[in-house]
Design a protein around this motif. Structure first.
Motif, PDB file in Angstrom:
ATOM      1  N   TYR A   1       0.829  -1.199   0.000  1.00 37.25           N
ATOM      2  CA  TYR A   1       0.000   0.000   0.000  1.00 37.25           C
ATOM      3  C   TYR A   1       0.865   1.252   0.000  1.00 37.25           C
ATOM      4  N   LYS A   2       0.391   2.245  -0.733  1.00 33.87           N
ATOM      5  CA  LYS A   2       1.133   3.504  -0.859  1.00 33.87           C
ATOM      6  C   LYS A   2       0.342   4.645  -0.224  1.00 33.87           C
ATOM      7  N   ASN A   3       0.285   5.783  -0.919  1.00 37.60           N
ATOM      8  CA  ASN A   3      -0.362   6.988  -0.370  1.00 37.60           C
ATOM      9  C   ASN A   3      -1.884   6.931  -0.537  1.00 37.60           C
ATOM     10  N   CYS A   4      -2.528   6.171   0.324  1.00 35.53           N
ATOM     11  CA  CYS A   4      -3.987   6.058   0.298  1.00 35.53           C
ATOM     12  C   CYS A   4      -4.608   7.266   1.020  1.00 35.53           C
ATOM     13  N   TYR A   5      -5.722   7.752   0.479  1.00 35.73           N
ATOM     14  CA  TYR A   5      -6.371   8.916   1.097  1.00 35.73           C
ATOM     15  C   TYR A   5      -7.848   8.953   0.747  1.00 35.73           C
ATOM     16  N   VAL A   6      -8.579   9.777   1.485  1.00 37.95           N
ATOM     17  CA  VAL A   6     -10.010   9.955   1.264  1.00 37.95           C
ATOM     18  C   VAL A   6     -10.288  11.445   1.110  1.00 37.95           C
ATOM     19  N   THR A   7     -11.081  11.814   0.106  1.00 31.50           N
ATOM     20  CA  THR A   7     -11.508  13.205  -0.058  1.00 31.50           C
ATOM     21  C   THR A   7     -13.036  13.273   0.081  1.00 31.50           C
ATOM     22  N   THR A   8     -13.512  14.362   0.641  1.00 29.40           N
ATOM     23  CA  THR A   8     -14.951  14.521   0.830  1.00 29.40           C
ATOM     24  C   THR A   8     -15.294  15.999   0.926  1.00 29.40           C
ATOM     25  N   ASP A   9     -16.494  16.356   0.476  1.00 25.99           N
ATOM     26  CA  ASP A   9     -17.006  17.727   0.572  1.00 25.99           C
ATOM     27  C   ASP A   9     -18.207  17.750   1.506  1.00 25.99           C
ATOM     28  N   THR A  10     -18.234  18.774   2.353  1.00 30.68           N
ATOM     29  CA  THR A  10     -19.325  18.930   3.309  1.00 30.68           C
ATOM     30  C   THR A  10     -19.907  20.329   3.209  1.00 30.68           C
TER      31      THR A  10
ATOM     32  N   ASN B   1     -14.793  10.059  -1.534  1.00 23.79           N
ATOM     33  CA  ASN B   1     -13.989   9.373  -2.543  1.00 23.79           C
ATOM     34  C   ASN B   1     -12.792   8.681  -1.875  1.00 23.79           C
ATOM     35  N   PHE B   2     -12.765   7.345  -1.958  1.00 19.54           N
ATOM     36  CA  PHE B   2     -11.684   6.558  -1.383  1.00 19.54           C
ATOM     37  C   PHE B   2     -10.674   6.208  -2.470  1.00 19.54           C
ATOM     38  N   GLN B   3      -9.425   6.614  -2.287  1.00 21.44           N
ATOM     39  CA  GLN B   3      -8.359   6.384  -3.261  1.00 21.44           C
ATOM     40  C   GLN B   3      -7.347   5.408  -2.651  1.00 21.44           C
ATOM     41  N   LYS B   4      -7.412   4.178  -3.100  1.00 25.17           N
ATOM     42  CA  LYS B   4      -6.533   3.126  -2.570  1.00 25.17           C
ATOM     43  C   LYS B   4      -5.406   2.874  -3.572  1.00 25.17           C
ATOM     44  N   ASN B   5      -4.222   3.358  -3.255  1.00 18.66           N
ATOM     45  CA  ASN B   5      -3.065   3.248  -4.156  1.00 18.66           C
ATOM     46  C   ASN B   5      -2.158   2.104  -3.714  1.00 18.66           C
ATOM     47  N   MET B   6      -1.791   1.263  -4.663  1.00 19.57           N
ATOM     48  CA  MET B   6      -1.005   0.075  -4.365  1.00 19.57           C
ATOM     49  C   MET B   6       0.078  -0.137  -5.427  1.00 19.57           C
ATOM     50  N   THR B   7       1.110  -0.857  -5.047  1.00 21.82           N
ATOM     51  CA  THR B   7       2.102  -1.368  -5.993  1.00 21.82           C
ATOM     52  C   THR B   7       2.008  -2.888  -5.956  1.00 21.82           C
ATOM     53  N   VAL B   8       1.780  -3.479  -7.116  1.00 20.04           N
ATOM     54  CA  VAL B   8       1.621  -4.932  -7.216  1.00 20.04           C
ATOM     55  C   VAL B   8       2.882  -5.527  -7.822  1.00 20.04           C
ATOM     56  N   THR B   9       3.426  -6.540  -7.183  1.00 17.57           N
ATOM     57  CA  THR B   9       4.598  -7.250  -7.693  1.00 17.57           C
ATOM     58  C   THR B   9       4.213  -8.716  -7.866  1.00 17.57           C
ATOM     59  N   ALA B  10       4.195  -9.176  -9.125  1.00 14.20           N
ATOM     60  CA  ALA B  10       3.757 -10.541  -9.431  1.00 14.20           C
ATOM     61  C   ALA B  10       4.929 -11.397  -9.899  1.00 14.20           C
ATOM     62  N   LYS B  11       4.966 -12.630  -9.424  1.00 14.05           N
ATOM     63  CA  LYS B  11       5.954 -13.601  -9.860  1.00 14.05           C
ATOM     64  C   LYS B  11       5.350 -14.438 -10.980  1.00 14.05           C
ATOM     65  N   ALA B  12       6.028 -14.497 -12.116  1.00 18.62           N
ATOM     66  CA  ALA B  12       5.494 -15.204 -13.272  1.00 18.62           C
ATOM     67  C   ALA B  12       6.600 -15.954 -13.998  1.00 18.62           C
ATOM     68  N   GLU B  13       6.186 -16.739 -14.968  1.00 17.46           N
ATOM     69  CA  GLU B  13       7.157 -17.511 -15.756  1.00 17.46           C
ATOM     70  C   GLU B  13       6.652 -17.609 -17.190  1.00 17.46           C
ATOM     71  N   GLY B  14       7.553 -17.350 -18.125  1.00 18.33           N
ATOM     72  CA  GLY B  14       7.182 -17.451 -19.527  1.00 18.33           C
ATOM     73  C   GLY B  14       7.110 -18.901 -19.961  1.00 18.33           C
ATOM     74  N   VAL B  15       6.071 -19.240 -20.727  1.00 17.32           N
ATOM     75  CA  VAL B  15       5.904 -20.609 -21.237  1.00 17.32           C
ATOM     76  C   VAL B  15       5.610 -20.517 -22.724  1.00 17.32           C
ATOM     77  N   GLY B  16       5.637 -21.653 -23.402  1.00 16.15           N
ATOM     78  CA  GLY B  16       5.363 -21.671 -24.832  1.00 16.15           C
ATOM     79  C   GLY B  16       6.356 -20.823 -25.588  1.00 16.15           C
ATOM     80  N   GLU B  17       5.869 -19.902 -26.400  1.00 15.82           N
ATOM     81  CA  GLU B  17       6.745 -19.047 -27.192  1.00 15.82           C
ATOM     82  C   GLU B  17       7.568 -18.100 -26.327  1.00 15.82           C
ATOM     83  N   LEU B  18       7.152 -17.894 -25.082  1.00 18.98           N
ATOM     84  CA  LEU B  18       7.876 -17.004 -24.186  1.00 18.98           C
ATOM     85  C   LEU B  18       8.706 -17.780 -23.163  1.00 18.98           C
TER      86      LEU B  18
END
Length: 378
Positions: free
Chosen positions: A258-267, A278-295
């Motif tokens: 999780y990064k710079n998550c924040y909420v904005t609202t007007d009253t 407004n809920f702003q959920k900021n994330m960095t996703v790191t996925a482990k993968a493997e190339g198969v077939g042509e890759l």
């Protein structure tokens, strides 16, 4: 034809007379409305230490007042990097952003729900209970900071006579004033702190050799983020979505930071209502993968990208009754219309009693006057 012409002329004359007698009250009401609009009572901004408590109180009242509350969920992805070890994975890395843009164009994960006031009818609508939504009071203890501000307008300074005040150069003197009762609030679940240099660590300097302050961004605990912005989807269910590309890439696991998550609202402080959250959920996703077939030649790879989940709540309230000044204007306009209708009806009644002889005489008079005017103009 002659009678129609006379009716039109009579209607125009009567209308002008009615407007002449009634316009004073109409314009006076219009001026009064404009003055009242300019005299809107601007409420003070709550003290900083009371902002969150005041917002929580208004939110609770808003949930009762609102006739509808709608939730909209959407996702957006930032730039994508495909790494082979510590280096970019060649052509696969180059094509990653194009693939990402293609996938995101279909708005994956987007959804709409009604928390309150779902439309009636034959349509099918997704609904949620308030407990299933993200809407709740803010826990001050879990916040890492918040900002608030008001809308500001620049106005000319005037003296006791209403004349603009000018400076020595003749320029109008202006001042900034709060223009309405809207309070903008941003709740932050991250904060920047000054970096404390450890023993033996040299400070960073700029090109002039001056020491530059270093800051470190700290983020709220994952448990806190998920309690406010919602928990993530089941990992096994997410991984199954990658089966569509299993002939090229297999994704075995991923991590979310999780990064710079924040909420904005007007009253609206005057109406004591919340317009949106407004809920702003900021994330960095790191996925482990493997190339198969042509890759397959790529072997094990790492895919890194930024992901933002936006959950927006819109509040709708019943239309408020018009104020007294608006009613005065409407009443004046209705009086004018009624007077016109009554006068036209009376005129029409009188028209029907006119004899053919009177009509011809009136028409002749109009024709003579028109001929005389044309001769004079010639």
């Amino acid at each position: 034809m002659k009678k129609s012409f006379k009716t039109v002329v009579s209607f125009m004359l009567i209308t002008l007379l009615v407007i002449s007698f009634s316009s004073c009250s109409i314009f006076e009401a219009m001026r009064e409305n404009a003055l009242n609009a300019g005299k809107i009572e601007i409420l003070d901004t709550p003290e900083k230490e009371k902002i969150i408590a005041e917002y929580n109180r208004i939110l609770e009242a808003s949930l009762d007042k609102a006739v509808a509350v709608k939730e909209n969920i959407s996702y957006s992805a930032g730039s994508t990097n495909v790494l082979k070890g510590e280096e970019e994975a060649g052509l696969l890395d180059t094509a990653a952003n194009q693939i990402k843009n293609f996938i995101m164009s279909a708005n994956p994960g987007s959804a709409e729900y009604w928390v309150k006031g779902a439309p009636e009818g034959d349509g099918e609508y997704n609904t949620k209970t308030l407990e299933e939504s993200l809407i709740s009071k803010f826990d001050e203890a879990s916040l890492l900071g918040f900002d608030f501000n008001r809308n500001i307008a620049t106005e000319n300074v005037t003296d006791d006579k209403g004349e603009n005040v000018t400076d020595e150069e003749g320029n109008a003197v202006t001042e900034d004033k709060i223009s309405d009762n809207i309070l903008h609030l941003t709740i932050n679940y991250f904060a920047d702190e000054l970096t404390v240099l450890g023993e033996g660590v040299e400070a960073v300097t700029n090109e002039n050799g001056e020491e530059v302050e270093q800051t470190t961004t700290i983020y709220a605990e994952p448990a806190t983020i998920e309690s406010v912005f919602g928990s993530n989807k089941d990992k096994e269910a997410v991984l199954k979505n990658f089966e569509c590309v299993k002939d090229y890439i297999t994704v075995s696991d991923y991590e979310i930071e999780y990064k710079n998550c924040y909420v904005t609202t007007d009253t609206n402080l005057e109406a004591e209502t919340v317009s949106f959250i407004n809920f702003q959920k900021n994330m960095t996703v790191t996925a482990k993968a493997e190339g198969v077939g042509e890759l397959a030649s790529y072997g094990e790879i790492t895919v890194v990208f930024d992901l933002t989940m936006t959950t927006y709540y819109e509040f709708t309230y019943a239309e408020e009754e018009t104020d007294a000044s608006s009613e005065d204007t409407t009443s004046a306009a209705e009086d004018t219309t009624a007077a016109e209708e009554t006068t036209v009806e009376e005129t029409s009644a009188e028209e029907t009693t006119l004899t053919e002889e009177e009509t011809e005489e009136t028409t002749a008079e109009i024709s003579e006057e028109t001929s005389a005017e044309e001769s004079t103009a010639a």
